[in-house]
Design a protein around this motif. Sequence first.
Motif, PDB file in Angstrom:
ATOM      1  N   ASP A 199      44.636  41.186  31.659  1.00  0.00           N
ATOM      2  CA  ASP A 199      43.931  40.523  32.781  1.00  0.00           C
ATOM      3  C   ASP A 199      43.734  39.028  32.520  1.00  0.00           C
ATOM      4  O   ASP A 199      42.770  38.427  33.012  1.00  0.00           O
ATOM      5  N   HIS A 353      41.570  35.390  40.842  1.00  0.00           N
ATOM      6  CA  HIS A 353      41.125  36.277  39.764  1.00  0.00           C
ATOM      7  C   HIS A 353      39.622  36.542  39.895  1.00  0.00           C
ATOM      8  O   HIS A 353      39.169  37.680  39.766  1.00  0.00           O
ATOM      9  N   PHE A 357      38.166  40.213  40.222  1.00  0.00           N
ATOM     10  CA  PHE A 357      37.545  40.764  39.009  1.00  0.00           C
ATOM     11  C   PHE A 357      36.046  40.453  38.889  1.00  0.00           C
ATOM     12  O   PHE A 357      35.386  40.990  38.009  1.00  0.00           O
ATOM     13  N   SER A 404      42.774  48.237  36.094  1.00  0.00           N
ATOM     14  CA  SER A 404      43.298  46.896  35.864  1.00  0.00           C
ATOM     15  C   SER A 404      44.512  46.622  36.763  1.00  0.00           C
ATOM     16  O   SER A 404      44.654  45.525  37.309  1.00  0.00           O
ATOM     17  N   LYS A 407      43.127  45.805  40.246  1.00  0.00           N
ATOM     18  CA  LYS A 407      42.536  44.461  40.384  1.00  0.00           C
ATOM     19  C   LYS A 407      43.593  43.363  40.288  1.00  0.00           C
ATOM     20  O   LYS A 407      43.546  42.374  41.018  1.00  0.00           O
TER      21      LYS A 407
END
Length: 427
Positions: A199, A353, A357, A404, A407
């Motif tokens: 990530d 992002h 997240f 993950s 996302k």
Amino acid sequence: MISKEFADRIAAAVDEQFERQLERTVELVALPSLRADEEPAQDLVEREMRELGLDIDRWTIDSPELRAHPGFGPSTVDYTKMTNVVGTYAPVKNVGKSLVLNGHIDVVPEGPHEQWSRSPWDAEIRDGWMYGRGAGDMKAGLIANLFAFDAVKRAGFELTGRVHLQSVVEEECTGNGSLAALLRGYTSDAVIISEPEEDALVRANVGVLWFTVRVTGRPTHPREMANGFNAIDAAYEVMRALRTLETEWNSRKSQHRYFEDLDHPINFNFGGIQGGDWPSSVPAWCELRVRVATYPGTTADEAWAEIVRCVEGAARSGSSPAFEAQLTPDGFYAEGYVLEPGSDAERLLEETHRAAFSSELTSFTTPGYLDGRVFVNYGNTPTLVYGPVSEAIHGFDERVSIESIRKCTKSMALFLASWCGVKDTRA
Ligand SMILES: [Zn+2]
């Protein structure tokens, strides 16, 4: 600034199709796309791209231009049946920025099956992870690229910039697949490569060279061993010399921005060894297969010259008598790269992002090879290597985190929509 409403609409479209996204990933993992055996997996990718309404370009990667390029890695397999697949979206009104979403289809050998808890080609989903060779590296990312593109449309937006979805071969051994795509004319304002990167964003990475050292001995019967020369013993001299060179290169890390804080940025790997013909004959030959890493800014030619000097030095002055050691580059011949901070692409990824997240994007340096070097070094394009959390890639029970993947797909879909621009078809 991305509005919450815009981000939510795209995230909802990702959620809606997420089960299907996982199904496609499972299907792709089930096709063992080992080197030179990628075609059935590329068929699946092509089929999916056609369903997305993309214009398909599928071609065998070999070309004189590719072989003449300084970033070409000498290949030991037949390229005449290995294809790249690129799906292109060309907007009716082209006013936005363009983007390449890149992923590699090839996977590394799975190793002994008895060390896996089940078949490496059976992509089981258990406790929030998808297992299987290539699940993390990088079929989850490759399919996520396609579903990120799909989600924008499903959310009711029409992209206003050109997009190329790329599925390339040869990432695990030469990097020639992405290089072939660049040389075919696929340039863009930014590139995303959805490799398994926890990530996070890759700031810098090493260059990699592959080569074989063949040591020649003199075979005799062991009863007169002193008259022979043992090529396997001599290969140890070569290995010792290369370990010394590795230590020396690591000691230079403070001269290399983004590498100074890593414990051991430069890793030499003896990835294969073979030699001798018979337990009761002094071996006439031994072959070592080696992978070395280099700092960005060191060209492959410069690194190669040092390696040749090192091995030839060992052959002349090891503790054994002088021997013959022949070096052949036979894979990666690649310089590393640095993603210079401050690009528009990176700033946008920070935003998308955060939206996906609810945390800040971090960046890091990785001591492994990435195709990012092709687009940065030869395409002069900001390249974001960014993707899901994984464990045990290149090991056994390789796995990738399901949440993950979800996302990262949301972040990439939002990036795509914001970077290329959209027309709201529901407005
Ligand atoms: Zn990879």
